[in-house]
Design an enzyme around this catalytic site. Structure first.
Site, PDB file in Angstrom:
ATOM      1  N   ARG A   1     -42.875  -7.143  35.590  1.00  0.00           N
ATOM      2  CA  ARG A   1     -43.146  -7.157  37.028  1.00  0.00           C
ATOM      3  C   ARG A   1     -44.391  -6.337  37.349  1.00  0.00           C
ATOM      4  O   ARG A   1     -44.822  -6.290  38.492  1.00  0.00           O
ATOM      5  CB  ARG A   1     -42.004  -6.491  37.738  1.00  0.00           C
ATOM      6  CG  ARG A   1     -40.936  -7.207  38.546  1.00  0.00           C
ATOM      7  CD  ARG A   1     -41.116  -8.554  39.015  1.00  0.00           C
ATOM      8  NE  ARG A   1     -40.262  -8.876  40.127  1.00  0.00           N
ATOM      9  CZ  ARG A   1     -39.189  -9.657  40.035  1.00  0.00           C
ATOM     10  NH1 ARG A   1     -38.809 -10.191  38.913  1.00  0.00           N
ATOM     11  NH2 ARG A   1     -38.500  -9.931  41.125  1.00  0.00           N
TER      12      ARG A   1
ATOM     13  N   ARG B   1     -28.099 -12.783  50.479  1.00  0.00           N
ATOM     14  CA  ARG B   1     -28.555 -11.708  49.584  1.00  0.00           C
ATOM     15  C   ARG B   1     -29.316 -10.657  50.395  1.00  0.00           C
ATOM     16  O   ARG B   1     -30.249 -11.018  51.121  1.00  0.00           O
ATOM     17  CB  ARG B   1     -29.472 -12.324  48.523  1.00  0.00           C
ATOM     18  CG  ARG B   1     -29.043 -12.014  47.105  1.00  0.00           C
ATOM     19  CD  ARG B   1     -29.847 -12.798  46.122  1.00  0.00           C
ATOM     20  NE  ARG B   1     -31.166 -12.214  45.875  1.00  0.00           N
ATOM     21  CZ  ARG B   1     -32.026 -12.692  44.994  1.00  0.00           C
ATOM     22  NH1 ARG B   1     -31.698 -13.745  44.266  1.00  0.00           N
ATOM     23  NH2 ARG B   1     -33.194 -12.127  44.828  1.00  0.00           N
TER      24      ARG B   1
ATOM     25  N   LYS C   1     -38.252 -19.368  39.585  1.00  0.00           N
ATOM     26  CA  LYS C   1     -38.163 -18.948  38.175  1.00  0.00           C
ATOM     27  C   LYS C   1     -36.726 -19.114  37.665  1.00  0.00           C
ATOM     28  O   LYS C   1     -36.503 -19.704  36.613  1.00  0.00           O
ATOM     29  CB  LYS C   1     -38.605 -17.484  38.010  1.00  0.00           C
ATOM     30  CG  LYS C   1     -40.007 -17.207  38.531  1.00  0.00           C
ATOM     31  CD  LYS C   1     -40.398 -15.755  38.408  1.00  0.00           C
ATOM     32  CE  LYS C   1     -39.569 -14.797  39.235  1.00  0.00           C
ATOM     33  NZ  LYS C   1     -39.885 -14.801  40.680  1.00  0.00           N
TER      34      LYS C   1
ATOM     35  N   ARG D   1     -32.057 -19.611  51.565  1.00  0.00           N
ATOM     36  CA  ARG D   1     -31.128 -18.923  50.650  1.00  0.00           C
ATOM     37  C   ARG D   1     -30.407 -17.779  51.373  1.00  0.00           C
ATOM     38  O   ARG D   1     -29.239 -17.533  51.139  1.00  0.00           O
ATOM     39  CB  ARG D   1     -31.877 -18.385  49.425  1.00  0.00           C
ATOM     40  CG  ARG D   1     -30.921 -17.787  48.402  1.00  0.00           C
ATOM     41  CD  ARG D   1     -31.571 -17.533  47.065  1.00  0.00           C
ATOM     42  NE  ARG D   1     -32.487 -16.412  47.111  1.00  0.00           N
ATOM     43  CZ  ARG D   1     -33.233 -16.013  46.082  1.00  0.00           C
ATOM     44  NH1 ARG D   1     -33.156 -16.673  44.930  1.00  0.00           N
ATOM     45  NH2 ARG D   1     -34.031 -15.001  46.176  1.00  0.00           N
TER      46      ARG D   1
ATOM     47  N   ARG E   1     -41.019  -7.570  49.348  1.00  0.00           N
ATOM     48  CA  ARG E   1     -41.074  -8.137  47.991  1.00  0.00           C
ATOM     49  C   ARG E   1     -42.389  -8.888  47.780  1.00  0.00           C
ATOM     50  O   ARG E   1     -42.964  -8.841  46.697  1.00  0.00           O
ATOM     51  CB  ARG E   1     -39.870  -9.055  47.752  1.00  0.00           C
ATOM     52  CG  ARG E   1     -38.570  -8.277  47.629  1.00  0.00           C
ATOM     53  CD  ARG E   1     -37.368  -9.172  47.787  1.00  0.00           C
ATOM     54  NE  ARG E   1     -37.246 -10.138  46.709  1.00  0.00           N
ATOM     55  CZ  ARG E   1     -36.476 -11.223  46.787  1.00  0.00           C
ATOM     56  NH1 ARG E   1     -35.773 -11.467  47.856  1.00  0.00           N
ATOM     57  NH2 ARG E   1     -36.411 -12.051  45.772  1.00  0.00           N
TER      58      ARG E   1
HETATM   59  P1  B4P Z   1     -35.082 -18.802  42.589  1.00  0.00           P
HETATM   60  O1  B4P Z   1     -35.267 -19.613  41.380  1.00  0.00           O
HETATM   61  O2  B4P Z   1     -33.714 -18.248  42.859  1.00  0.00           O
HETATM   62  O3  B4P Z   1     -36.106 -17.549  42.773  1.00  0.00           O
HETATM   63  P2  B4P Z   1     -36.792 -16.619  41.641  1.00  0.00           P
HETATM   64  O4  B4P Z   1     -38.203 -17.089  41.467  1.00  0.00           O
HETATM   65  O5  B4P Z   1     -35.919 -16.555  40.435  1.00  0.00           O
HETATM   66  O6  B4P Z   1     -36.907 -15.135  42.262  1.00  0.00           O
HETATM   67  P3  B4P Z   1     -35.854 -14.210  43.004  1.00  0.00           P
HETATM   68  O7  B4P Z   1     -36.241 -14.256  44.420  1.00  0.00           O
HETATM   69  O8  B4P Z   1     -34.450 -14.632  42.765  1.00  0.00           O
HETATM   70  O9  B4P Z   1     -36.107 -12.690  42.486  1.00  0.00           O
HETATM   71  P4  B4P Z   1     -35.451 -11.842  41.246  1.00  0.00           P
HETATM   72  O10 B4P Z   1     -34.015 -12.129  41.149  1.00  0.00           O
HETATM   73  O11 B4P Z   1     -36.269 -12.038  40.030  1.00  0.00           O
HETATM   74  O12 B4P Z   1     -35.517 -19.721  43.807  1.00  0.00           O
HETATM   75  C1  B4P Z   1     -35.451 -19.278  45.150  1.00  0.00           C
HETATM   76  C2  B4P Z   1     -34.817 -20.314  46.072  1.00  0.00           C
HETATM   77  O13 B4P Z   1     -35.622 -21.481  46.144  1.00  0.00           O
HETATM   78  C3  B4P Z   1     -33.467 -20.775  45.580  1.00  0.00           C
HETATM   79  O14 B4P Z   1     -32.577 -20.794  46.670  1.00  0.00           O
HETATM   80  C4  B4P Z   1     -33.690 -22.194  45.019  1.00  0.00           C
HETATM   81  O15 B4P Z   1     -32.602 -23.050  45.255  1.00  0.00           O
HETATM   82  C5  B4P Z   1     -34.882 -22.674  45.809  1.00  0.00           C
HETATM   83  N1  B4P Z   1     -35.783 -23.506  45.008  1.00  0.00           N
HETATM   84  C6  B4P Z   1     -36.210 -23.283  43.750  1.00  0.00           C
HETATM   85  N2  B4P Z   1     -37.060 -24.269  43.349  1.00  0.00           N
HETATM   86  C7  B4P Z   1     -37.199 -25.133  44.426  1.00  0.00           C
HETATM   87  C8  B4P Z   1     -37.948 -26.333  44.661  1.00  0.00           C
HETATM   88  N3  B4P Z   1     -38.763 -26.883  43.737  1.00  0.00           N
HETATM   89  N4  B4P Z   1     -37.853 -26.915  45.889  1.00  0.00           N
HETATM   90  C9  B4P Z   1     -37.047 -26.391  46.843  1.00  0.00           C
HETATM   91  N5  B4P Z   1     -36.299 -25.255  46.683  1.00  0.00           N
HETATM   92  C10 B4P Z   1     -36.378 -24.644  45.492  1.00  0.00           C
HETATM   93  O16 B4P Z   1     -35.654 -10.291  41.670  1.00  0.00           O
HETATM   94  C11 B4P Z   1     -34.867  -9.634  42.660  1.00  0.00           C
HETATM   95  C12 B4P Z   1     -35.149  -8.107  42.710  1.00  0.00           C
HETATM   96  O17 B4P Z   1     -34.708  -7.454  41.464  1.00  0.00           O
HETATM   97  C13 B4P Z   1     -36.613  -7.664  42.802  1.00  0.00           C
HETATM   98  O18 B4P Z   1     -37.090  -7.657  44.150  1.00  0.00           O
HETATM   99  C14 B4P Z   1     -36.542  -6.209  42.218  1.00  0.00           C
HETATM  100  O19 B4P Z   1     -36.046  -5.288  43.154  1.00  0.00           O
HETATM  101  C15 B4P Z   1     -35.554  -6.336  41.098  1.00  0.00           C
HETATM  102  N6  B4P Z   1     -36.199  -6.604  39.787  1.00  0.00           N
HETATM  103  C16 B4P Z   1     -36.070  -7.751  39.054  1.00  0.00           C
HETATM  104  N7  B4P Z   1     -36.779  -7.657  37.915  1.00  0.00           N
HETATM  105  C17 B4P Z   1     -37.379  -6.421  37.907  1.00  0.00           C
HETATM  106  C18 B4P Z   1     -38.256  -5.755  37.008  1.00  0.00           C
HETATM  107  N8  B4P Z   1     -38.675  -6.324  35.871  1.00  0.00           N
HETATM  108  N9  B4P Z   1     -38.689  -4.504  37.315  1.00  0.00           N
HETATM  109  C19 B4P Z   1     -38.292  -3.903  38.452  1.00  0.00           C
HETATM  110  N10 B4P Z   1     -37.469  -4.490  39.358  1.00  0.00           N
HETATM  111  C20 B4P Z   1     -37.007  -5.743  39.101  1.00  0.00           C
END
Ligand code: B4P
Length: 189
Positions: free
Chosen positions: A88, A131, A14, A125, A142
Site C-alpha cells: 500500500r 462497512r 481488486k 456497497r 481512503r
Molecule cells: P472490491 O473488489 O470489493 O474493492 P477492492 O478494490 O478490493 O478494495 P477495498 O475497497 O475492499 O479495500 P481493502 O479491503 O483492500 O470492489 C468494490 C465494490 O465494487 C464491490 O462492491 C464490488 O461488487 C463492486 N465492483 C467490483 N468490480 C466491479 C465492476 N467491474 N463493475 C461494477 N461494480 C464492481 O482495504 C480496506 C482497508 O484495510 C484500507 O483502507 C486500510 O485501512 C486497510 N489495509 C488493507 N491493506 C493494507 C495494507 N497493506 N497496509 C495498511 N493498511 C491496509
C-alpha cells in the site's frame, strides 16, 4: 511459487477480480483488507489495533500488516499467490523484496478506474453492507491516502518492468478478460 499483485484505488475491484481468478485457476489469494477485517471481527489484539486505522480510512502501521502478511503467506501452497491490497506504500513494496524468493513479485496488475466510478460503487456497497470505512467521509480519506501513499508504488513497479495497466471500467466479466489477456501475454496463463 510467485506473487501477482492486484493494485488499484479502493473499490477498483481488486477483491472481486481476485475471487474470480481463484475460482477459475485455483490460485491462492491473500487480501490484507479482508484479513484485517477478519481480525477486527474476531476482536484479536491485532484487530483491536487495526480498527482505529481501518474505520477512519487510514493505513494500518507497516509492521502490524507485515506480521499478519507473513503469518498468512506461510500457510499458502498454490503456484501463484494473488496479493490484493499489499503493498500500500513504497516501504511495503521494498519490504516485500526482502522476503524469500518464492514470495517475489512476478507481475503488478494495476486496475485503473476514474474516481466518479469508484464513488458510485462504494456508495452502493455502503448501502448493501454498511462497512464503516465505506462511509462517504471515510471513503474520501481512503482516496486521499491512495493518491499520496499508494499511487507512488505504480512507478516503483514501472521502473522494475513488472507493471501492467488494465482498464477497470465496464462489467466484472469485461475487466476479468482484460486481466486474463495481461496474464497470457506474460505467460502466467
Ligand atoms: P472490491 O473488489 O470489493 O474493492 P477492492 O478494490 O478490493 O478494495 P477495498 O475497497 O475492499 O479495500 P481493502 O479491503 O483492500 O470492489 C468494490 C465494490 O465494487 C464491490 O462492491 C464490488 O461488487 C463492486 N465492483 C467490483 N468490480 C466491479 C465492476 N467491474 N463493475 C461494477 N461494480 C464492481 O482495504 C480496506 C482497508 O484495510 C484500507 O483502507 C486500510 O485501512 C486497510 N489495509 C488493507 N491493506 C493494507 C495494507 N497493506 N497496509 C495498511 N493498511 C491496509
Amino acid at each position: 511459487m510467485a506473487v501477482i499483485l492486484l493494485v488499484g484505488p479502493p473499490g477498483a475491484g481488486k477483491g472481486t477480480q481476485a475471487e474470480r481468478l481463484v475460482e477459475k485457476y485455483g490460485w491462492a489469494t491473500l487480501s490484507t483488507g479482508e484479513a484485517l477485517r477478519r481480525h477486527m471481527g474476531e476482536g484479536t489484539k491485532l484487530g483491536i489495533e487495526a480498527k482505529k486505522y481501518v474505520n477512519e480510512g487510514h493505513l494500518v502501521p507497516n509492521e502490524t500488516v507485515l506480521g499478519m502478511l507473513r503469518e498468512e503467506m506461510d500457510g499458502l501452497t498454490a503456484q501463484f499467490i494473488l496479493l490484493d491490497g499489499y503493498p500500500r506504500n513504497v516501504v511495503q513494496a521494498q519490504t516485500l523484496e526482502t522476503l524469500p524468493e518464492k514470495y517475489q513479485v512476478q507481475l503488478a496488475v494495476h486496475i485503473d478506474i476514474p474516481l466518479e466510478k469508484l464513488v458510485a460503487r462504494i456508495e452502493k456497497r455502503f448501502e448493501e453492507r454498511g462497512r464503516a470505512d465505506d462511509q462517504p467521509d471515510k471513503f474520501r480519506n481512503r482516496l486521499e491516502v491512495y493518491d499520496s501513499e499508494t499511487r507512488p508504488i505504480l512507478n516503483f513497479y514501472i521502473e522494475k518492468g513488472l507493471y501492467h495497466r488494465v482498464d477497470g471500467e465496464g462489467s466484472i466479466d469485461e475487466v476479468f478478460s482484460r486481466i486474463e489477456s495481461v496474464l497470457k501475454a506474460d505467460s502466467v496463463l
